[in-house]
Design an enzyme around this catalytic site. Structure first.
Site, PDB file in Angstrom:
ATOM      1  NE  ARG A  33      -9.062   1.334  -1.155  1.00  0.00           N
ATOM      2  CZ  ARG A  33      -9.071   0.045  -0.798  1.00  0.00           C
ATOM      3  NH1 ARG A  33      -9.725  -0.335   0.303  1.00  0.00           N
ATOM      4  NH2 ARG A  33      -8.433  -0.853  -1.514  1.00  0.00           N
ATOM      5  NE  ARG A  37      -4.770   0.027   1.136  1.00  0.00           N
ATOM      6  CZ  ARG A  37      -4.412  -1.254   1.024  1.00  0.00           C
ATOM      7  NH1 ARG A  37      -5.173  -2.205   1.503  1.00  0.00           N
ATOM      8  NH2 ARG A  37      -3.302  -1.576   0.412  1.00  0.00           N
ATOM      9  CG  ASP A  60      -8.612  -2.516   2.812  1.00  0.00           C
ATOM     10  OD1 ASP A  60      -9.633  -2.640   2.123  1.00  0.00           O
ATOM     11  OD2 ASP A  60      -7.758  -3.411   2.919  1.00  0.00           O
ATOM     12  CG  ASP A  93      -9.651  -6.496   4.162  1.00  0.00           C
ATOM     13  OD1 ASP A  93     -10.244  -6.213   3.103  1.00  0.00           O
ATOM     14  OD2 ASP A  93      -8.424  -6.370   4.320  1.00  0.00           O
TER      15      ASP A  93
END
Length: 204
Positions: free
Chosen positions: A99, A108, A111, A113
């Site tokens: 990444r 990307r 990811d 989160d």
């Protein structure tokens, strides 16, 4: 007898285990493989247990539209890591899969989160929980409602927020079968073999 520096460090980074909701997505390379290996990396730490994984959804780009579609999932984990330590582990997992943070909301490989940590509210320089704009993002709400419909956000259940969101373009493309072995695996089981496999992939 004085505690060792290793023990002190452990006390600083860990707390009573708590359930956490994560959102994962990507649109570069073999994204299904990246989703799977991200979870393997988190579990290889020995501090993360995967509880539930949503189906995989194809979703339109958000924030920057001129890029390929994404694949997204949401995951419920249990971890004793403190929020800052969990964030660092997520960043390490992203880095292991190459990444690169170059363009905001841009393409990307992966990811990760942190969406919700129990009922906690956290505001730090590099971490806000609940994650901002969850209620605006169908690519988060749709898979999140699959695994945590009863969790609360701003006084409403995730299921209620899901019903209110515009899910245009959000398409379920696969069930969660490919994650089955991770869901049944405790953090301590097979840790060495997972570490070895991931180290081999990162070095390629």
């Amino acid at each position: 007898m004085k505690a060792s520096s290793t023990e002190n460090k452990s006390e600083q980074t860990k707390q009573i285990p708590i359930n956490v909701l994560l959102g994962l997505g990507g649109n570069v390379g073999d994204v299904r493989d990246h989703l799977y290996n991200s979870l393997k990396f988190l579990m290889a730490s020995g501090d993360v247990q995967v509880i539930r994984v949503s189906p995989i959804y194809e979703t339109p780009p958000w924030g920057l539209e001129d890029q390929p579609v994404f694949l997204n999932i949401c995951v419920e984990i249990k971890t004793g890591l403190k929020p800052e330590s969990l964030l660092r582990l997520c960043h390490r997992a992203e880095h292991s899969l190459k990444r690169r943070r170059t363009v905001k909301w841009g393409p990307r490989t992966i990811d990760i989160d942190i969406l919700l940590i129990g009922e906690e509210t956290i505001k730090l320089a590099d971490l806000t929980v609940p994650h901002p704009r969850i209620t605006e993002r169908a690519f988060v709400l749709v898979p999140l409602a699959d695994i945590a419909p009863e969790w609360k956000l701003e006084g409403q259940s995730i299921a209620s927020w899901r019903q209110q969101c515009d899910d245009s373009g959000v398409i379920r493309v696969a069930e969660n079968d490919i994650f089955g072995d991770l869901i049944s695996l405790s953090p301590s089981q097979g840790r060495g073999s997972i570490d070895d496999e991931l180290n081999g992939q990162v070095g390629q």
